[in-house]
Design a protein around this motif. Structure first.
Motif, PDB file in Angstrom:
ATOM      1  N   GLU A 149      70.214  21.088  29.720  1.00 45.03           N
ATOM      2  CA  GLU A 149      71.687  22.125  29.809  1.00 45.03           C
ATOM      3  C   GLU A 149      72.023  22.530  30.970  1.00 45.03           C
ATOM      4  N   PRO A 150      72.800  23.468  30.718  1.00 47.94           N
ATOM      5  CA  PRO A 150      73.557  22.803  32.262  1.00 47.94           C
ATOM      6  C   PRO A 150      72.926  24.307  32.591  1.00 47.94           C
ATOM      7  N   CYS A 151      72.270  25.547  32.308  1.00 48.52           N
ATOM      8  CA  CYS A 151      70.933  25.826  33.057  1.00 48.52           C
ATOM      9  C   CYS A 151      70.790  26.788  31.616  1.00 48.52           C
ATOM     10  N   VAL A 152      68.734  26.851  32.989  1.00 49.34           N
ATOM     11  CA  VAL A 152      68.157  27.356  31.382  1.00 49.34           C
ATOM     12  C   VAL A 152      66.635  28.511  32.769  1.00 49.34           C
ATOM     13  N   ARG A 153      66.857  29.496  31.746  1.00 52.55           N
ATOM     14  CA  ARG A 153      65.981  30.460  32.392  1.00 52.55           C
ATOM     15  C   ARG A 153      65.087  30.041  31.470  1.00 52.55           C
ATOM     16  N   ASP A 154      63.840  30.374  32.494  1.00 57.16           N
ATOM     17  CA  ASP A 154      62.607  30.877  31.936  1.00 57.16           C
ATOM     18  C   ASP A 154      61.584  31.898  32.901  1.00 57.16           C
ATOM     19  N   LEU A 156      60.772  34.276  35.192  1.00 62.80           N
ATOM     20  CA  LEU A 156      61.271  34.505  36.473  1.00 62.80           C
ATOM     21  C   LEU A 156      62.186  33.432  37.103  1.00 62.80           C
ATOM     22  N   LEU A 157      62.640  32.368  36.130  1.00 62.46           N
ATOM     23  CA  LEU A 157      62.734  31.301  36.928  1.00 62.46           C
ATOM     24  C   LEU A 157      64.662  30.739  36.650  1.00 62.46           C
ATOM     25  N   VAL A 158      65.345  30.691  37.465  1.00 58.12           N
ATOM     26  CA  VAL A 158      66.869  29.820  36.721  1.00 58.12           C
ATOM     27  C   VAL A 158      67.272  29.094  37.334  1.00 58.12           C
ATOM     28  N   THR A 159      67.435  27.928  36.386  1.00 55.96           N
ATOM     29  CA  THR A 159      67.257  26.316  36.818  1.00 55.96           C
ATOM     30  C   THR A 159      68.887  25.556  36.513  1.00 55.96           C
ATOM     31  N   SER A 160      69.824  25.113  36.967  1.00 52.95           N
ATOM     32  CA  SER A 160      70.770  24.235  36.499  1.00 52.95           C
ATOM     33  C   SER A 160      70.445  22.834  37.321  1.00 52.95           C
ATOM     34  N   ARG A 161      72.225  22.212  36.837  1.00 51.76           N
ATOM     35  CA  ARG A 161      71.930  20.272  37.356  1.00 51.76           C
ATOM     36  C   ARG A 161      72.530  20.042  38.191  1.00 51.76           C
ATOM     37  N   LYS A 162      73.634  20.656  38.211  1.00 53.83           N
ATOM     38  CA  LYS A 162      74.645  20.213  39.398  1.00 53.83           C
ATOM     39  C   LYS A 162      75.564  21.376  40.035  1.00 53.83           C
ATOM     40  N   PRO A 163      77.060  20.717  40.284  1.00 54.91           N
ATOM     41  CA  PRO A 163      77.366  21.639  41.149  1.00 54.91           C
ATOM     42  C   PRO A 163      78.723  22.200  39.948  1.00 54.91           C
ATOM     43  N   ALA A 164      78.823  20.909  39.315  1.00 55.67           N
ATOM     44  CA  ALA A 164      79.649  21.461  38.139  1.00 55.67           C
ATOM     45  C   ALA A 164      78.971  22.691  37.238  1.00 55.67           C
ATOM     46  N   ASP A 165      77.955  23.046  37.137  1.00 53.19           N
ATOM     47  CA  ASP A 165      77.105  24.581  36.464  1.00 53.19           C
ATOM     48  C   ASP A 165      77.359  25.599  37.326  1.00 53.19           C
ATOM     49  N   LEU A 166      77.388  25.603  38.371  1.00 56.96           N
ATOM     50  CA  LEU A 166      77.910  26.342  39.901  1.00 56.96           C
ATOM     51  C   LEU A 166      78.168  28.035  38.588  1.00 56.96           C
ATOM     52  N   PRO A 167      79.121  27.881  38.087  1.00 54.26           N
ATOM     53  CA  PRO A 167      79.027  29.166  37.475  1.00 54.26           C
ATOM     54  C   PRO A 167      78.296  30.033  36.041  1.00 54.26           C
ATOM     55  N   GLU A 168      78.310  28.910  35.399  1.00 54.31           N
ATOM     56  CA  GLU A 168      76.993  29.780  34.756  1.00 54.31           C
ATOM     57  C   GLU A 168      75.560  29.773  35.729  1.00 54.31           C
ATOM     58  N   PHE A 169      75.300  29.289  36.293  1.00 59.58           N
ATOM     59  CA  PHE A 169      73.876  29.637  37.161  1.00 59.58           C
ATOM     60  C   PHE A 169      74.433  30.410  38.299  1.00 59.58           C
ATOM     61  N   CYS A 170      75.241  30.914  38.873  1.00 58.18           N
ATOM     62  CA  CYS A 170      75.486  32.263  39.731  1.00 58.18           C
ATOM     63  C   CYS A 170      75.034  33.286  38.541  1.00 58.18           C
ATOM     64  N   ARG A 171      76.234  33.499  37.306  1.00 54.30           N
ATOM     65  CA  ARG A 171      76.005  34.134  36.737  1.00 54.30           C
ATOM     66  C   ARG A 171      74.577  34.639  36.438  1.00 54.30           C
ATOM     67  N   GLN A 172      74.304  33.568  36.022  1.00 56.99           N
ATOM     68  CA  GLN A 172      72.684  33.903  35.319  1.00 56.99           C
ATOM     69  C   GLN A 172      71.218  34.047  36.712  1.00 56.99           C
ATOM     70  N   MET A 173      71.333  33.756  38.107  1.00 62.23           N
ATOM     71  CA  MET A 173      71.409  34.348  38.562  1.00 62.23           C
ATOM     72  C   MET A 173      71.181  35.242  39.120  1.00 62.23           C
ATOM     73  N   ILE A 174      72.293  35.826  38.558  1.00 60.45           N
ATOM     74  CA  ILE A 174      73.359  37.492  39.873  1.00 60.45           C
ATOM     75  C   ILE A 174      71.844  38.483  38.430  1.00 60.45           C
ATOM     76  N   GLU A 175      72.120  38.101  37.198  1.00 59.17           N
ATOM     77  CA  GLU A 175      71.644  38.559  36.095  1.00 59.17           C
ATOM     78  C   GLU A 175      70.115  38.809  36.280  1.00 59.17           C
ATOM     79  N   LEU A 176      69.475  37.704  36.486  1.00 58.26           N
ATOM     80  CA  LEU A 176      67.624  37.654  36.559  1.00 58.26           C
ATOM     81  C   LEU A 176      67.097  38.359  38.209  1.00 58.26           C
TER      82      LEU A 176
END
Length: 187
Positions: A149-154, A156-176
């Motif tokens: 998946e582009p971004c997974v939250r479990d 207190l952990l947010v993980t992402s696959r690759k640079p193309a996923d950065l917009p969703e990763f950054c959004r979920q990171m800031i949310e967390l």
């Protein structure tokens, strides 16, 4: 939930070989939300960022080496690039730094090959996460559940696959990180 991270102290653990966009984009997003972001590394001075693991990118200023007290930080970012976490995971000090965040229930965001550090810190057993596909077996062997998946939250952990996923990763990171900051204010 807050996207105002004013006063939040965030460490980005990285060394030579870090994927440039995977350190700079989260740093920009976090600073844009008001967080105080510091690059922590194996050494002081600068580290060499890379583009696609092959072309040298910018030199990134290091704010502190691993002698810094991890207690000073509220959250952690683990960027990828193949050689960055590979160099970090053989450093006992780097693994201990990550372990501090795991042991103290502090939020962590990891992208691409960054989850290698989570494996070294024994932080993936029973956790659902994603990463660059080549880490799948490592994650599963460490007891984690790898998903594509582009971004997974479990928790207190947010993980992402690759640079193309950065917009969703950054959004979920800031949310967390914002949720954790809200809990600290209430608690």
């Amino acid at each position: 939930m807050s996207t105002d991270l004013e006063g939040l102290q965030v460490a980005i653990l990285a060394t030579d070989g870090v994927e440039q966009v995977e350190i700079l984009e989260p740093m920009k997003a976090l600073r844009g939300a008001g967080a105080d972001v510091k690059v922590v590394s194996l050494k002081t001075g600068t580290i060499q960022a890379m583009n696609n693991d092959v072309e040298p990118g910018e030199r990134i200023t290091v704010d502190a080496d691993l002698s810094v007290d991890p207690e000073l930080f509220d959250a952690l970012v683990l960027p990828g690039g193949t050689t960055n976490p590979d160099k970090l995971r053989v450093s006992e000090d780097a693994v201990d730094f990550v372990q501090h965040f795991v042991d103290n229930d502090k939020p962590i965001a990891a992208i691409c090959h960054g989850p290698w550090m989570l494996i070294e810190a024994d932080a993936v057993d029973g956790v659902q996460l994603t990463s660059w596909p080549s880490l799948r077996t490592d994650i599963e062997n460490a007891g984690g559940e790898w998903v594509d998946e582009p971004c997974v939250r479990d928790g207190l952990l947010v993980t992402s696959r690759k640079p193309a996923d950065l917009p969703e990763f950054c959004r979920q990171m800031i949310e967390l990180f914002g949720e954790d900051a809200d809990e600290d204010e209430e608690g």
